[in-house]
Design a protein around this motif. Structure first.
Motif, PDB file in Angstrom:
ATOM      1  N   PHE A  76       0.824  -1.210   0.000  1.00 23.93           N
ATOM      2  CA  PHE A  76       0.000   0.000   0.000  1.00 23.93           C
ATOM      3  C   PHE A  76       0.863   1.269   0.000  1.00 23.93           C
ATOM      4  O   PHE A  76       0.485   2.303   0.536  1.00 23.93           O
ATOM      5  CB  PHE A  76      -0.943  -0.009   1.217  1.00 23.93           C
ATOM      6  CG  PHE A  76      -2.149   0.889   1.069  1.00 23.93           C
ATOM      7  CD1 PHE A  76      -3.131   0.608   0.137  1.00 23.93           C
ATOM      8  CD2 PHE A  76      -2.288   1.999   1.866  1.00 23.93           C
ATOM      9  CE1 PHE A  76      -4.242   1.439   0.005  1.00 23.93           C
ATOM     10  CE2 PHE A  76      -3.398   2.833   1.750  1.00 23.93           C
ATOM     11  CZ  PHE A  76      -4.369   2.551   0.813  1.00 23.93           C
ATOM     12  N   GLY A  77       2.040   1.177  -0.603  1.00 22.52           N
ATOM     13  CA  GLY A  77       2.908   2.345  -0.691  1.00 22.52           C
ATOM     14  C   GLY A  77       3.473   2.797   0.632  1.00 22.52           C
ATOM     15  O   GLY A  77       3.969   3.927   0.755  1.00 22.52           O
ATOM     16  N   ARG A  78       3.433   1.924   1.627  1.00 20.15           N
ATOM     17  CA  ARG A  78       3.919   2.291   2.958  1.00 20.15           C
ATOM     18  C   ARG A  78       5.144   1.471   3.361  1.00 20.15           C
ATOM     19  O   ARG A  78       5.428   1.282   4.542  1.00 20.15           O
ATOM     20  CB  ARG A  78       2.796   2.159   3.995  1.00 20.15           C
ATOM     21  CG  ARG A  78       1.701   3.210   3.802  1.00 20.15           C
ATOM     22  CD  ARG A  78       0.591   3.081   4.807  1.00 20.15           C
ATOM     23  NE  ARG A  78      -0.443   4.107   4.579  1.00 20.15           N
ATOM     24  CZ  ARG A  78      -1.720   3.966   4.889  1.00 20.15           C
ATOM     25  NH1 ARG A  78      -2.131   2.835   5.473  1.00 20.15           N
ATOM     26  NH2 ARG A  78      -2.589   4.919   4.640  1.00 20.15           N
ATOM     27  N   ARG A  79       5.879   1.005   2.352  1.00 22.80           N
ATOM     28  CA  ARG A  79       7.155   0.342   2.601  1.00 22.80           C
ATOM     29  C   ARG A  79       8.244   1.119   1.871  1.00 22.80           C
ATOM     30  O   ARG A  79       8.045   1.575   0.741  1.00 22.80           O
ATOM     31  CB  ARG A  79       7.132  -1.113   2.102  1.00 22.80           C
ATOM     32  CG  ARG A  79       6.101  -1.972   2.802  1.00 22.80           C
ATOM     33  CD  ARG A  79       6.203  -3.423   2.379  1.00 22.80           C
ATOM     34  NE  ARG A  79       5.859  -3.623   0.977  1.00 22.80           N
ATOM     35  CZ  ARG A  79       5.695  -4.839   0.429  1.00 22.80           C
ATOM     36  NH1 ARG A  79       5.841  -5.918   1.158  1.00 22.80           N
ATOM     37  NH2 ARG A  79       5.379  -4.948  -0.848  1.00 22.80           N
ATOM     38  N   TYR A  80       9.395   1.246   2.512  1.00 21.54           N
ATOM     39  CA  TYR A  80      10.496   1.999   1.917  1.00 21.54           C
ATOM     40  C   TYR A  80      11.041   1.269   0.688  1.00 21.54           C
ATOM     41  O   TYR A  80      11.215   0.052   0.693  1.00 21.54           O
ATOM     42  CB  TYR A  80      11.613   2.206   2.932  1.00 21.54           C
ATOM     43  CG  TYR A  80      12.822   2.916   2.354  1.00 21.54           C
ATOM     44  CD1 TYR A  80      12.814   4.294   2.183  1.00 21.54           C
ATOM     45  CD2 TYR A  80      13.939   2.190   1.954  1.00 21.54           C
ATOM     46  CE1 TYR A  80      13.914   4.943   1.638  1.00 21.54           C
ATOM     47  CE2 TYR A  80      15.040   2.832   1.408  1.00 21.54           C
ATOM     48  CZ  TYR A  80      15.020   4.209   1.245  1.00 21.54           C
ATOM     49  OH  TYR A  80      16.103   4.838   0.693  1.00 21.54           O
ATOM     50  N   MET A  81      11.320   2.030  -0.352  1.00 17.26           N
ATOM     51  CA  MET A  81      11.955   1.504  -1.558  1.00 17.26           C
ATOM     52  C   MET A  81      13.046   2.482  -1.974  1.00 17.26           C
ATOM     53  O   MET A  81      12.886   3.700  -1.831  1.00 17.26           O
ATOM     54  CB  MET A  81      10.949   1.350  -2.702  1.00 17.26           C
ATOM     55  CG  MET A  81       9.803   0.407  -2.421  1.00 17.26           C
ATOM     56  SD  MET A  81       8.604   0.338  -3.783  1.00 17.26           S
ATOM     57  CE  MET A  81       9.564  -0.521  -5.029  1.00 17.26           C
ATOM     58  N   GLN A  82      14.141   1.960  -2.494  1.00 16.70           N
ATOM     59  CA  GLN A  82      15.222   2.818  -2.965  1.00 16.70           C
ATOM     60  C   GLN A  82      15.149   2.926  -4.479  1.00 16.70           C
ATOM     61  O   GLN A  82      15.357   1.951  -5.198  1.00 16.70           O
ATOM     62  CB  GLN A  82      16.580   2.263  -2.521  1.00 16.70           C
ATOM     63  CG  GLN A  82      17.732   3.205  -2.834  1.00 16.70           C
ATOM     64  CD  GLN A  82      19.020   2.804  -2.137  1.00 16.70           C
ATOM     65  OE1 GLN A  82      19.033   1.877  -1.334  1.00 16.70           O
ATOM     66  NE2 GLN A  82      20.103   3.494  -2.455  1.00 16.70           N
ATOM     67  N   LEU A  83      14.841   4.109  -4.975  1.00 11.47           N
ATOM     68  CA  LEU A  83      14.741   4.373  -6.404  1.00 11.47           C
ATOM     69  C   LEU A  83      15.713   5.488  -6.775  1.00 11.47           C
ATOM     70  O   LEU A  83      16.024   6.357  -5.945  1.00 11.47           O
ATOM     71  CB  LEU A  83      13.323   4.801  -6.789  1.00 11.47           C
ATOM     72  CG  LEU A  83      12.240   3.726  -6.933  1.00 11.47           C
ATOM     73  CD1 LEU A  83      11.846   3.155  -5.583  1.00 11.47           C
ATOM     74  CD2 LEU A  83      11.007   4.316  -7.622  1.00 11.47           C
ATOM     75  N   SER A  84      16.154   5.481  -8.015  1.00 15.00           N
ATOM     76  CA  SER A  84      16.998   6.575  -8.493  1.00 15.00           C
ATOM     77  C   SER A  84      16.136   7.818  -8.686  1.00 15.00           C
ATOM     78  O   SER A  84      14.905   7.726  -8.841  1.00 15.00           O
ATOM     79  CB  SER A  84      17.649   6.198  -9.822  1.00 15.00           C
ATOM     80  OG  SER A  84      16.663   6.144 -10.851  1.00 15.00           O
ATOM     81  N   PRO A  85      16.729   9.006  -8.681  1.00 11.39           N
ATOM     82  CA  PRO A  85      15.954  10.213  -8.947  1.00 11.39           C
ATOM     83  C   PRO A  85      15.191  10.146 -10.265  1.00 11.39           C
ATOM     84  O   PRO A  85      14.051  10.622 -10.363  1.00 11.39           O
ATOM     85  CB  PRO A  85      17.002  11.322  -8.957  1.00 11.39           C
ATOM     86  CG  PRO A  85      18.099  10.812  -8.064  1.00 11.39           C
ATOM     87  CD  PRO A  85      18.127   9.325  -8.320  1.00 11.39           C
ATOM     88  N   GLU A  86      15.806   9.549 -11.276  1.00 13.82           N
ATOM     89  CA  GLU A  86      15.147   9.431 -12.572  1.00 13.82           C
ATOM     90  C   GLU A  86      13.897   8.559 -12.483  1.00 13.82           C
ATOM     91  O   GLU A  86      12.862   8.854 -13.097  1.00 13.82           O
ATOM     92  CB  GLU A  86      16.117   8.854 -13.613  1.00 13.82           C
ATOM     93  CG  GLU A  86      17.282   9.752 -13.965  1.00 13.82           C
ATOM     94  CD  GLU A  86      18.388   9.766 -12.912  1.00 13.82           C
ATOM     95  OE1 GLU A  86      19.247  10.670 -12.971  1.00 13.82           O
ATOM     96  OE2 GLU A  86      18.396   8.874 -12.033  1.00 13.82           O
TER      97      GLU A  86
END
Length: 254
Positions: A76-86
């Motif tokens: 539900f979008g409430r877990r941390y994820m590491q994404l690049s700025p792009e």
């Protein structure tokens, strides 16, 4: 501390079901709110739900914003994820663009963008993430966020209109950040009334450790956020509505 000097509007996240699964009682909430943040498919929502929710908001003259989140349906979008700025910019463009298609079909303006869940929290603390999201928001569209954080800083850098938020059903940590629960916890009506009243009347909030934290909303337009997935959300929002209406009347905000 002095009362907040702006009219208090109420915004709520809507359209957060998926397929046959319903999340909140959206139809019951619409008469109680001023502004809706509609899920755009990554943390919740799907094309039919987005379309239906846009039409329902339009029928009630509720302003509509996009509510983009991390690509995490299960969490539900409430877990941390590491994404690049792009990646962050791209998922923002993708989700806002999806909602805007339904708004355009109904002849309704995109009022704002308000990031969801952990993406919102990441923006508060990480200027690079905040900048990346801002790059994905159409020019001229305001962003809702937490004042005094990297969200505000990123909006100010690019001259974007910023709306300060308060929260009716979320607790604050001692550093003024939000405590984002994976699953929302219940609130008693008297707790909601006290929580919202304190924020509006004193521009402060009692943090989880009992300390009093200043809320630097400045002179930004203001909206109080509540959530459609909180247990007892209808009563929570009715209580918040009553507090906001009383505050607006007492302070002459029409």
């Amino acid at each position: 501390m002095a009362p907040i000097k702006q009219k208090a509007l109420i915004n709520v996240d809507l359209g957060e079901g998926y397929g046959n699964l319903k999340c909140g009682p959206d139809d019951e909430l619409l008469p109680l709110i001023d502004i809706a943040n509609i899920a755009c498919g990554f943390h919740a929502g799907d094309p039919l739900i987005m379309s239906t929710t846009v039409r329902a908001c339009k029928s009630r003259n509720v302003l509509i914003g996009a509510h983009p989140g991390l690509p995490d349906l299960q969490g539900f979008g409430r877990r941390y994820m590491q994404l690049s700025p792009e990646e962050v910019t791209a998922i923002t463009i993708y989700q806002v663009g999806a909602l805007k298609g339904f708004l355009d079909a109904e002849g309704v303006k995109l009022n704002h963008v308000k990031p969801h869940g952990v993406l919102y929290g990441m923006m508060c603390r990480d200027l690079d993430v905040a900048r990346a999201v801002m790059r994905g928001v159409p020019k001229g569209v305001p962003v809702f966020g937490l004042a005094g954080t990297k969200m505000e800083e990123a909006a100010r850098e690019e001259g974007r209109e910023f709306w300060a938020e308060l929260y009716g059903d979320v607790k604050y940590s001692p550093d003024g950040m939000l405590v984002i629960d994976r699953i929302k916890k219940p609130w008693k009506n008297e707790e909601v009334e006290k929580h919202v009243t304190q924020q509006l009347e004193t521009e402060t909030v009692t943090a989880t450790d009992g300390s009093t934290v200043h809320l630097p909303v400045k002179d930004y337009p203001l909206s109080l956020c509540c959530h459609s997935d909180s247990p007892g959300c209808v009563e929570i929002i009715k209580t918040a509505r009553a507090v906001c209406d009383r505050f607006n009347k007492e302070h002459g905000y029409s």
